[in-house]
Design a protein around this motif. Structure first.
Motif, PDB file in Angstrom:
ATOM      1  N   SER A  20       0.837  -1.210   0.000  1.00 45.14           N
ATOM      2  CA  SER A  20       0.000   0.000   0.000  1.00 45.14           C
ATOM      3  C   SER A  20       0.872   1.260   0.000  1.00 45.14           C
ATOM      4  O   SER A  20       0.780   2.100   0.896  1.00 45.14           O
ATOM      5  CB  SER A  20      -0.921  -0.022   1.223  1.00 45.14           C
ATOM      6  OG  SER A  20      -0.120  -0.168   2.386  1.00 45.14           O
ATOM      7  N   TYR A  22       2.707   4.728  -2.203  1.00 48.42           N
ATOM      8  CA  TYR A  22       2.183   5.857  -2.988  1.00 48.42           C
ATOM      9  C   TYR A  22       1.917   5.471  -4.448  1.00 48.42           C
ATOM     10  O   TYR A  22       0.813   5.661  -4.968  1.00 48.42           O
ATOM     11  CB  TYR A  22       3.168   7.031  -2.898  1.00 48.42           C
ATOM     12  CG  TYR A  22       2.892   8.123  -3.892  1.00 48.42           C
ATOM     13  CD1 TYR A  22       1.724   8.873  -3.806  1.00 48.42           C
ATOM     14  CD2 TYR A  22       3.784   8.389  -4.934  1.00 48.42           C
ATOM     15  CE1 TYR A  22       1.445   9.857  -4.732  1.00 48.42           C
ATOM     16  CE2 TYR A  22       3.525   9.375  -5.855  1.00 48.42           C
ATOM     17  CZ  TYR A  22       2.351  10.111  -5.754  1.00 48.42           C
ATOM     18  OH  TYR A  22       2.084  11.071  -6.680  1.00 48.42           O
ATOM     19  N   GLN A  24       1.672   2.549  -5.832  1.00 48.00           N
ATOM     20  CA  GLN A  24       0.709   1.450  -5.959  1.00 48.00           C
ATOM     21  C   GLN A  24      -0.726   1.980  -5.892  1.00 48.00           C
ATOM     22  O   GLN A  24      -1.643   1.369  -6.435  1.00 48.00           O
ATOM     23  CB  GLN A  24       0.910   0.408  -4.851  1.00 48.00           C
ATOM     24  CG  GLN A  24       2.171  -0.411  -4.958  1.00 48.00           C
ATOM     25  CD  GLN A  24       3.339   0.222  -4.237  1.00 48.00           C
ATOM     26  OE1 GLN A  24       3.384   1.433  -4.056  1.00 48.00           O
ATOM     27  NE2 GLN A  24       4.285  -0.586  -3.820  1.00 48.00           N
ATOM     28  N   TYR A  25      -0.897   3.117  -5.193  1.00 45.05           N
ATOM     29  CA  TYR A  25      -2.229   3.682  -5.019  1.00 45.05           C
ATOM     30  C   TYR A  25      -2.726   4.371  -6.301  1.00 45.05           C
ATOM     31  O   TYR A  25      -3.919   4.489  -6.526  1.00 45.05           O
ATOM     32  CB  TYR A  25      -2.198   4.691  -3.854  1.00 45.05           C
ATOM     33  CG  TYR A  25      -3.564   5.219  -3.483  1.00 45.05           C
ATOM     34  CD1 TYR A  25      -4.470   4.411  -2.777  1.00 45.05           C
ATOM     35  CD2 TYR A  25      -3.959   6.502  -3.857  1.00 45.05           C
ATOM     36  CE1 TYR A  25      -5.731   4.887  -2.464  1.00 45.05           C
ATOM     37  CE2 TYR A  25      -5.223   6.982  -3.541  1.00 45.05           C
ATOM     38  CZ  TYR A  25      -6.100   6.165  -2.845  1.00 45.05           C
ATOM     39  OH  TYR A  25      -7.350   6.634  -2.536  1.00 45.05           O
ATOM     40  N   ASP A  27      -3.687   5.278 -10.194  1.00 44.13           N
ATOM     41  CA  ASP A  27      -4.303   4.608 -11.338  1.00 44.13           C
ATOM     42  C   ASP A  27      -3.180   4.193 -12.303  1.00 44.13           C
ATOM     43  O   ASP A  27      -2.278   4.993 -12.595  1.00 44.13           O
ATOM     44  CB  ASP A  27      -5.234   5.617 -12.017  1.00 44.13           C
ATOM     45  CG  ASP A  27      -5.943   5.049 -13.224  1.00 44.13           C
ATOM     46  OD1 ASP A  27      -7.172   5.093 -13.246  1.00 44.13           O
ATOM     47  OD2 ASP A  27      -5.261   4.568 -14.150  1.00 44.13           O
ATOM     48  N   LYS A  31      -0.071   6.394 -13.811  1.00 48.67           N
ATOM     49  CA  LYS A  31       1.292   6.018 -13.385  1.00 48.67           C
ATOM     50  C   LYS A  31       2.181   5.751 -14.601  1.00 48.67           C
ATOM     51  O   LYS A  31       3.326   6.219 -14.664  1.00 48.67           O
ATOM     52  CB  LYS A  31       1.197   4.771 -12.504  1.00 48.67           C
ATOM     53  CG  LYS A  31       2.500   4.419 -11.851  1.00 48.67           C
ATOM     54  CD  LYS A  31       2.396   3.347 -10.793  1.00 48.67           C
ATOM     55  CE  LYS A  31       1.203   2.461 -10.893  1.00 48.67           C
ATOM     56  NZ  LYS A  31       1.169   1.404  -9.904  1.00 48.67           N
ATOM     57  N   SER A  65       6.946   4.355  -1.973  1.00 50.32           N
ATOM     58  CA  SER A  65       6.141   3.215  -2.460  1.00 50.32           C
ATOM     59  C   SER A  65       6.473   1.933  -1.706  1.00 50.32           C
ATOM     60  O   SER A  65       6.135   0.838  -2.169  1.00 50.32           O
ATOM     61  CB  SER A  65       6.369   3.033  -3.957  1.00 50.32           C
ATOM     62  OG  SER A  65       6.086   4.215  -4.641  1.00 50.32           O
ATOM     63  N   THR A 142       5.874  -1.534  -9.042  1.00 53.06           N
ATOM     64  CA  THR A 142       4.709  -0.977  -8.345  1.00 53.06           C
ATOM     65  C   THR A 142       3.403  -1.191  -9.111  1.00 53.06           C
ATOM     66  O   THR A 142       2.373  -0.665  -8.706  1.00 53.06           O
ATOM     67  CB  THR A 142       4.898   0.539  -8.097  1.00 53.06           C
ATOM     68  OG1 THR A 142       5.155   1.171  -9.346  1.00 53.06           O
ATOM     69  CG2 THR A 142       6.033   0.817  -7.137  1.00 53.06           C
ATOM     70  N   SER A 243      -8.424   9.091  -9.630  1.00 57.03           N
ATOM     71  CA  SER A 243      -8.922   9.908  -8.510  1.00 57.03           C
ATOM     72  C   SER A 243      -8.256  11.286  -8.547  1.00 57.03           C
ATOM     73  O   SER A 243      -7.417  11.560  -9.421  1.00 57.03           O
ATOM     74  CB  SER A 243      -8.597   9.212  -7.185  1.00 57.03           C
ATOM     75  OG  SER A 243      -7.192   9.172  -7.042  1.00 57.03           O
ATOM     76  N   ASP A 246      -4.514  11.155  -8.402  1.00 52.35           N
ATOM     77  CA  ASP A 246      -3.882  10.828  -9.685  1.00 52.35           C
ATOM     78  C   ASP A 246      -3.637  12.091 -10.505  1.00 52.35           C
ATOM     79  O   ASP A 246      -2.542  12.320 -11.003  1.00 52.35           O
ATOM     80  CB  ASP A 246      -4.783   9.879 -10.487  1.00 52.35           C
ATOM     81  CG  ASP A 246      -4.864   8.509  -9.845  1.00 52.35           C
ATOM     82  OD1 ASP A 246      -3.805   7.964  -9.535  1.00 52.35           O
ATOM     83  OD2 ASP A 246      -5.984   8.012  -9.647  1.00 52.35           O
TER      84      ASP A 246
END
Lengths: 268, 226
Positions: A20, A22, A24-25, A27, A31, A65, A142, A243, A246
């Protein structure tokens, strides 16, 4: 690369991608775009300090990350940057890059010197390769591979190509396993180190046999695809959702890239 | 021969993406037309096959090892256009998922290995094996010659890409920005190792695989060459 280390690395990469952190969170599409923009910025930048600051930014991203920094440094330095270091070394000498001498030595009428231009050429080359490789490996560590391939759709890569790449990725594991089992079977029967001529025959027979198996596998795979509803047009089941974080991350990276390129070019 | 990110400047990377784009479009159209629906997975399987060939270390005299690219083999077995797509997919997977070979250099890498090597190898094989039967020894020799020559021509193309970097991208005080070696260093260095070692690895592997298939599955040699 041995099959075992190949599988180990892949499993570890998938494990990193499920943490969990940065990156990986984010989109997967955003990314991929961010990392591609960073690699592009590294390629366009002409200033060694600007590229070095991007490398530090990459390390910061890897820490945020939740990637072990020592693992990341080891993974990114071996093999390409280390190889590039050996390639870059002769470029520091005046015979390859003439220029302002920093240090020189001579014997029997022959003088060899290290030049400022040579050092800078080798330095910028090495840091550029290292930074680019680091960003790409950060992306692979990631992002789940399936998501990474699906994210290629933002670059208008045809779905057929994305599907082929995804299928190819899965078959690689199957083929590596087949090859590993074949070698194990040969080893268990032969029991000695084979002469190189025999070794070449075995590699070639393995490749030939692999192609034979692959070709016949094709029919079974197509039948399986039909049974799962394939109608001739590939469809993507995974839908991405970006989001606010992103979009903010993308904006921040665009600002950073503009600054790095502007400051690098103006020599500030 | 895989060019990583940072070795080539933006001009070279951009030009080779632009060169490869129409080749990929033509290859997709031709493959879509000639490949039957049931053969769709074959492209993915061939790409994985191409990837795995690059992983296999071939023993060479002196105790060391080298690896084959397998592009000529893929061209002989699948035909040049399908091989072009298969090798491209293998290179993209290598670059994106395994970090081997650069993202910015995918166009250049595909030009060397999925276009130059595939097409040169395929047509040399066709010329040298012209009129020969499936089980003919001439096909084995043709595959070896095609593998050796195509790999070296692809290596030459790679060397030229490296060698033109100091000409294209240099600062006012003579500092190189990308690959620091000119054509006078890049060509002998790249060609030397490929002419002496890797070319032979490619030739031996390509020829021996054709020999194996002649004995074990000759029908596969008839299918691909068309």
């Amino acid at each position: 690369m041995g099959a075992l280390s190949f599988f180990k690395e892949s499993i570890y990469a998938e494990e990193c991608a499920s943490r969990s952190g940065y990156l990986q969170y984010l989109d997967a599409r955003i990314k991929v775009l961010i990392i591609f923009l960073m690699v592009l910025c590294v390629m366009l930048s002409k200033d060694i300090y600007a590229i070095f600051s991007l490398y530090l930014f990459c390390l910061l991203l890897s820490v945020s990350s939740k990637i072990n920094i020592l693992f990341f440094l080891k993974r990114t330095w071996v093999f390409i940057p280390l190889f590039s270091l050996f390639i870059a070394l002769p470029a520091i000498f005046s015979i390859i890059t003439p220029g302002e001498e920093i240090f020189g030595f001579g014997a029997a009428g022959f003088r060899l010197s290290i030049t400022r231009q040579g050092l800078m050429s080798a330095g910028i080359f090495l840091i550029r390769v290292l930074t680019s490789v680091s960003f790409v490996i950060l992306l692979t560590l990631t992002t789940r591979n399936t998501e990474l391939l699906q994210a290629l759709r933002i670059f208008k890569v045809p779905q057929l190509f994305v599907m082929t790449t995804g299928m190819c990725y899965r078959y690689i594991y199957l083929f590596v396993e087949i090859i590993e089992n074949t070698y194990l079977a040969i080893k268990s029967r032969v029991g000695i180190l084979l002469p190189h001529k025999k070794g070449r025959y075995i590699v070639a027979w393995n490749i030939g046999s692999l192609w034979q198996r692959s070709y016949y596998l094709n029919h079974a795979v197509y039948t399986a695809m039909l049974s799962r509803g394939y109608t001739g047009e590939p469809k993507a089941l995974h839908e991405f959702k970006a989001s606010v974080l992103d979009w903010l991350s993308l904006l921040a990276v665009l600002i950073l890239i503009t600054l790095v390129l502007y400051l690098g070019d103006t020599g500030i | 021969m895989h060019i990583p990110d940072g070795y080539l400047g933006p001009t070279t990377c951009g030009v080779f993406y632009a060169v490869m784009l129409p080749i990929w479009v033509i290859a997709s159209k031709i493959v879509k037309k000639t490949l039957k629906a049931r053969q769709v997975p074959l492209l993915a399987i061939a790409a994985a096959f191409s990837f795995v060939i690059m992983m296999l270390n071939v023993p060479i005299p002196g105790g060391s090892t080298g690896h084959a690219v397998g592009a000529v083999l893929a061209a002989i077995l699948l035909g040049p256009w399908a091989a072009c797509i298969a090798v491209t997919v293998a290179l993209v997977v290598q670059a994106l998922l395994f970090g081997d070979g650069g993202i910015t250099a995918i166009g250049a890498n595909c030009f060397n290995m999925a276009f130059v090597e595939v097409f040169v190898g395929y047509y040399l094989y066709r010329i040298f094996s012209y009129g020969s039967g499936v089980s003919s020894n001439r096909r084995v020799i043709a595959a070896g010659i095609a593998g050796y020559a195509a790999l070296n021509i692809a290596a030459l193309s790679t060397a030229v890409m490296f060698g033109i970097q100091p000409l294209l991208h240099k600062t006012a005080n003579g500092q190189a920005l990308y690959c620091p070696y000119g054509l006078n260093v890049a060509i002998p260095a790249m060609l030397g190792e490929h002419l002496l070692v890797f070319g032979w690895v490619e030739a031996v592997v390509t020829a021996l695989v054709i020999k194996y298939l002649q004995k074990q599955a000759p029908e596969l040699l008839e299918e691909g060459g068309r």
